[in-house]
Design a protein around this motif. Structure first.
Motif, PDB file in Angstrom:
ATOM      1  N   VAL A   1       0.822  -1.500  -0.008  1.00  0.00           N
ATOM      2  CA  VAL A   1      -0.202  -0.070  -0.002  1.00  0.00           C
ATOM      3  C   VAL A   1       1.099   1.528   0.321  1.00  0.00           C
ATOM      4  O   VAL A   1       0.428   2.488  -0.719  1.00  0.00           O
ATOM      5  CB  VAL A   1      -1.041  -0.086   1.471  1.00  0.00           C
ATOM      6  N   SER A   2       2.317   1.242   0.734  1.00  0.00           N
ATOM      7  CA  SER A   2       2.497   2.534   1.019  1.00  0.00           C
ATOM      8  C   SER A   2       3.523   2.392  -0.767  1.00  0.00           C
ATOM      9  O   SER A   2       3.505   4.041  -1.271  1.00  0.00           O
ATOM     10  CB  SER A   2       3.991   2.198   1.345  1.00  0.00           C
ATOM     11  N   VAL A   3       3.504   1.661  -0.936  1.00  0.00           N
ATOM     12  CA  VAL A   3       4.270   1.426  -2.512  1.00  0.00           C
ATOM     13  C   VAL A   3       3.388   2.161  -4.192  1.00  0.00           C
ATOM     14  O   VAL A   3       3.716   3.316  -4.474  1.00  0.00           O
ATOM     15  CB  VAL A   3       4.938   0.173  -3.058  1.00  0.00           C
ATOM     16  N   ILE A   4       2.001   1.739  -3.599  1.00  0.00           N
ATOM     17  CA  ILE A   4       1.253   2.165  -4.891  1.00  0.00           C
ATOM     18  C   ILE A   4       1.280   4.112  -4.129  1.00  0.00           C
ATOM     19  O   ILE A   4       1.389   4.602  -5.082  1.00  0.00           O
ATOM     20  CB  ILE A   4       0.270   1.047  -4.098  1.00  0.00           C
ATOM     21  N   LEU A   5       0.430   3.848  -2.658  1.00  0.00           N
ATOM     22  CA  LEU A   5       0.905   5.963  -2.640  1.00  0.00           C
ATOM     23  C   LEU A   5       1.286   6.435  -2.962  1.00  0.00           C
ATOM     24  O   LEU A   5       1.102   7.476  -3.486  1.00  0.00           O
ATOM     25  CB  LEU A   5       0.240   5.533  -1.138  1.00  0.00           C
ATOM     26  N   GLU A   6       2.454   5.418  -3.259  1.00  0.00           N
ATOM     27  CA  GLU A   6       4.467   6.872  -3.952  1.00  0.00           C
ATOM     28  C   GLU A   6       3.604   6.250  -5.000  1.00  0.00           C
ATOM     29  O   GLU A   6       4.629   7.806  -5.412  1.00  0.00           O
ATOM     30  CB  GLU A   6       5.599   5.787  -3.291  1.00  0.00           C
ATOM     31  N   LYS A   7       3.732   6.108  -6.411  1.00  0.00           N
ATOM     32  CA  LYS A   7       3.562   5.308  -7.050  1.00  0.00           C
ATOM     33  C   LYS A   7       2.372   6.695  -7.674  1.00  0.00           C
ATOM     34  O   LYS A   7       2.731   7.162  -8.843  1.00  0.00           O
ATOM     35  CB  LYS A   7       3.052   4.333  -8.021  1.00  0.00           C
ATOM     36  N   LEU A   8       1.372   6.630  -6.806  1.00  0.00           N
ATOM     37  CA  LEU A   8       0.345   7.463  -7.091  1.00  0.00           C
ATOM     38  C   LEU A   8       0.332   8.980  -7.240  1.00  0.00           C
ATOM     39  O   LEU A   8      -0.658   9.643  -7.058  1.00  0.00           O
ATOM     40  CB  LEU A   8      -1.536   7.447  -6.988  1.00  0.00           C
ATOM     41  N   ASP A   9       1.737   9.214  -6.125  1.00  0.00           N
ATOM     42  CA  ASP A   9       1.899  10.387  -5.509  1.00  0.00           C
ATOM     43  C   ASP A   9       0.740  11.382  -5.035  1.00  0.00           C
ATOM     44  O   ASP A   9      -0.230  12.025  -4.527  1.00  0.00           O
ATOM     45  CB  ASP A   9       2.337  11.298  -6.361  1.00  0.00           C
ATOM     46  N   SER A  10       0.194  10.375  -3.433  1.00  0.00           N
ATOM     47  CA  SER A  10      -1.600  10.316  -3.140  1.00  0.00           C
ATOM     48  C   SER A  10      -1.471  10.338  -1.733  1.00  0.00           C
ATOM     49  O   SER A  10       0.040   9.544  -1.180  1.00  0.00           O
ATOM     50  CB  SER A  10      -2.407  10.011  -4.110  1.00  0.00           C
ATOM     51  N   ARG A  11      -1.580  10.952  -0.784  1.00  0.00           N
ATOM     52  CA  ARG A  11      -1.046  10.628   0.183  1.00  0.00           C
ATOM     53  C   ARG A  11      -1.855   9.781   1.682  1.00  0.00           C
ATOM     54  O   ARG A  11      -1.780   9.570   2.647  1.00  0.00           O
ATOM     55  CB  ARG A  11      -1.644  12.372   1.568  1.00  0.00           C
ATOM     56  N   ASP A  12      -3.634   9.815   1.045  1.00  0.00           N
ATOM     57  CA  ASP A  12      -3.897   8.722   0.976  1.00  0.00           C
ATOM     58  C   ASP A  12      -4.634   8.101   0.412  1.00  0.00           C
ATOM     59  O   ASP A  12      -5.154   7.811  -0.673  1.00  0.00           O
ATOM     60  CB  ASP A  12      -5.302   9.416   2.130  1.00  0.00           C
ATOM     61  N   ARG A  13      -6.049   6.599   0.701  1.00  0.00           N
ATOM     62  CA  ARG A  13      -6.181   5.585   0.235  1.00  0.00           C
ATOM     63  C   ARG A  13      -7.177   5.892  -1.016  1.00  0.00           C
ATOM     64  O   ARG A  13      -7.091   5.687  -1.443  1.00  0.00           O
ATOM     65  CB  ARG A  13      -6.865   4.676   0.931  1.00  0.00           C
ATOM     66  N   THR A  14      -8.419   6.764   0.210  1.00  0.00           N
ATOM     67  CA  THR A  14      -9.099   7.746  -1.570  1.00  0.00           C
ATOM     68  C   THR A  14      -8.637   8.245  -2.096  1.00  0.00           C
ATOM     69  O   THR A  14      -9.191   8.089  -3.528  1.00  0.00           O
ATOM     70  CB  THR A  14      -9.777   8.524  -0.168  1.00  0.00           C
ATOM     71  N   ARG A  15      -7.626   8.903  -2.354  1.00  0.00           N
ATOM     72  CA  ARG A  15      -7.175  10.106  -3.158  1.00  0.00           C
ATOM     73  C   ARG A  15      -6.433   9.196  -4.310  1.00  0.00           C
ATOM     74  O   ARG A  15      -6.564   9.125  -5.391  1.00  0.00           O
ATOM     75  CB  ARG A  15      -6.414  11.195  -2.779  1.00  0.00           C
ATOM     76  N   ALA A  16      -5.297   8.056  -3.980  1.00  0.00           N
ATOM     77  CA  ALA A  16      -5.003   6.796  -4.692  1.00  0.00           C
ATOM     78  C   ALA A  16      -5.896   6.402  -5.167  1.00  0.00           C
ATOM     79  O   ALA A  16      -5.854   6.052  -6.847  1.00  0.00           O
ATOM     80  CB  ALA A  16      -4.627   5.838  -3.622  1.00  0.00           C
ATOM     81  N   VAL A  17      -6.838   5.526  -4.501  1.00  0.00           N
ATOM     82  CA  VAL A  17      -8.131   5.156  -5.641  1.00  0.00           C
ATOM     83  C   VAL A  17      -8.445   5.839  -6.919  1.00  0.00           C
ATOM     84  O   VAL A  17      -9.201   5.772  -7.865  1.00  0.00           O
ATOM     85  CB  VAL A  17      -9.068   4.791  -4.733  1.00  0.00           C
ATOM     86  N   LEU A  18      -9.519   7.397  -6.758  1.00  0.00           N
ATOM     87  CA  LEU A  18      -9.664   7.990  -7.539  1.00  0.00           C
ATOM     88  C   LEU A  18      -8.826   8.308  -8.796  1.00  0.00           C
ATOM     89  O   LEU A  18      -9.054   8.439  -9.894  1.00  0.00           O
ATOM     90  CB  LEU A  18     -10.009   9.695  -6.953  1.00  0.00           C
ATOM     91  N   LYS A  19      -7.797   9.201  -8.721  1.00  0.00           N
ATOM     92  CA  LYS A  19      -6.239   8.799  -9.235  1.00  0.00           C
ATOM     93  C   LYS A  19      -5.277   7.361 -10.187  1.00  0.00           C
ATOM     94  O   LYS A  19      -6.116   7.471 -11.177  1.00  0.00           O
ATOM     95  CB  LYS A  19      -4.949   8.779  -8.169  1.00  0.00           C
ATOM     96  N   ALA A  20      -5.992   6.182  -9.466  1.00  0.00           N
ATOM     97  CA  ALA A  20      -6.379   5.043 -10.012  1.00  0.00           C
ATOM     98  C   ALA A  20      -7.311   5.130 -11.548  1.00  0.00           C
ATOM     99  O   ALA A  20      -6.822   4.266 -12.631  1.00  0.00           O
ATOM    100  CB  ALA A  20      -6.269   4.175  -8.953  1.00  0.00           C
ATOM    101  N   ILE A  21      -8.478   4.796 -10.831  1.00  0.00           N
ATOM    102  CA  ILE A  21      -8.871   5.604 -11.776  1.00  0.00           C
ATOM    103  C   ILE A  21      -8.938   6.234 -12.867  1.00  0.00           C
ATOM    104  O   ILE A  21      -9.210   5.829 -13.862  1.00  0.00           O
ATOM    105  CB  ILE A  21     -10.574   5.350 -10.907  1.00  0.00           C
ATOM    106  N   THR A  22      -8.871   7.206 -12.738  1.00  0.00           N
ATOM    107  CA  THR A  22      -8.582   8.338 -13.277  1.00  0.00           C
ATOM    108  C   THR A  22      -7.737   7.647 -14.808  1.00  0.00           C
ATOM    109  O   THR A  22      -7.273   7.966 -15.633  1.00  0.00           O
ATOM    110  CB  THR A  22      -8.458   9.857 -13.130  1.00  0.00           C
ATOM    111  N   LEU A  23      -6.461   7.138 -14.021  1.00  0.00           N
ATOM    112  CA  LEU A  23      -5.370   6.653 -14.811  1.00  0.00           C
ATOM    113  C   LEU A  23      -5.710   5.069 -15.605  1.00  0.00           C
ATOM    114  O   LEU A  23      -5.121   4.761 -16.191  1.00  0.00           O
ATOM    115  CB  LEU A  23      -4.020   6.641 -13.813  1.00  0.00           C
ATOM    116  N   ARG A  24      -6.354   4.610 -15.540  1.00  0.00           N
ATOM    117  CA  ARG A  24      -7.154   3.273 -15.899  1.00  0.00           C
ATOM    118  C   ARG A  24      -6.240   2.421 -15.232  1.00  0.00           C
ATOM    119  O   ARG A  24      -6.381   1.589 -16.002  1.00  0.00           O
ATOM    120  CB  ARG A  24      -7.544   3.323 -17.323  1.00  0.00           C
ATOM    121  N   VAL A  25      -5.919   1.938 -13.980  1.00  0.00           N
ATOM    122  CA  VAL A  25      -4.903   1.376 -13.733  1.00  0.00           C
ATOM    123  C   VAL A  25      -6.364   0.329 -12.986  1.00  0.00           C
ATOM    124  O   VAL A  25      -5.861  -0.849 -13.584  1.00  0.00           O
ATOM    125  CB  VAL A  25      -4.149   1.775 -12.285  1.00  0.00           C
ATOM    126  N   ILE A  26      -7.285   0.581 -12.909  1.00  0.00           N
ATOM    127  CA  ILE A  26      -8.075   0.058 -12.097  1.00  0.00           C
ATOM    128  C   ILE A  26      -9.924   0.232 -13.231  1.00  0.00           C
ATOM    129  O   ILE A  26     -10.013   1.007 -12.944  1.00  0.00           O
ATOM    130  CB  ILE A  26      -9.015  -0.149 -10.514  1.00  0.00           C
TER     131      ILE A  26
END
Length: 214
Positions: free
Chosen positions: A189-214
């Motif tokens: 999870v720490s690596v995922i947050l770093e790759k997405l340049d996000s400080r929390d899970r909520t922002r990481a998930v929203l950014k992952a949706i935008t990037l079509r990672v998920i």
């Protein structure tokens, strides 16, 4: 028949009396106790100090103090009660506003009864439900963020963990589902947050949706 003593206590807020009555009947049939009932955010906020609940179930769009504003005021006064917001509008902006205001869940009103019950149980247990609306509008609306975002490669396991994060799973639940140690999941999870340049899970998930990672 009375619900069991250990049933979930819920505060229900919706400005439409018929909708509120329908939700009340539905939840009571599933053994959920409606401890607070309000027709707007102001009434909800006034009642909660005297009637602690496990989950606040609130419509987003209400006259006066709407669901998101009520949530902001709730958090501002230090009340961390999990909030599940309901709406008939499939609007990605609302998902982002709700998440940033501190909502644990966001669900469309046409969700199946069993999904509503599961959502209430999930947020009461500390989980977050961040993907209840269609993802394509989110990607379209926020595509300009993705254009400038770093696109580091994600491993299959990182993508799998991201999908579980979007479903509201805790590190312990992810570890159990993927047969990993909880500490290993925490590292992922720490690596995922770093790759997405996000400080929390909520922002990481929203950014992952935008990037079509998920």
């Amino acid at each position: 028949m009375n619900p069991p003593a250990d049933s979930l206590q819920v505060a229900l807020a919706d400005d439409q009396a018929l909708v509120r009555a329908g939700l009340r009947a539905l939840l009571q049939q599933q053994g959920i106790v409606i401890a607070v009932e309000a027709d707007d955010g102001g009434s909800l906020l006034a009642q909660l100090p005297d009637h602690p609940v496990d989950v606040v179930l609130s419509d987003v769009r209400m006259p006066g103090v709407d669901g998101i504003e009520a949530l902001r005021r709730l958090r501002a006064r230090g009340d961390a009660t999990p909030v599940l917001l309901l709406t008939t509008f499939d609007e990605p902006d609302l998902l982002l506003q709700a998440a940033e205001a501190g909502a644990q869940g966001f669900l469309l009103k046409d969700a199946a009864p069993e999904d509503l019950r599961a959502a209430i149980e999930a947020v009461a247990g500390g989980a977050s439900l961040l993907q209840p609306v269609s993802t394509d509008p989110i990607r379209s609306r926020y595509r300009y963020h993705a254009d400038d975002a770093p696109k580091e490669r994600f491993s299959e396991r990182e993508v799998a963990i991201l999908r579980l994060l979007a479903g509201g799973y805790s590190n312990k639940e992810i570890a159990r589902a993927m047969f990993l140690a909880e500490g290993t999941v925490k590292n992922y999870v720490s690596v995922i947050l770093e790759k997405l340049d996000s400080r929390d899970r909520t922002r990481a998930v929203l950014k992952a949706i935008t990037l079509r990672v998920i």
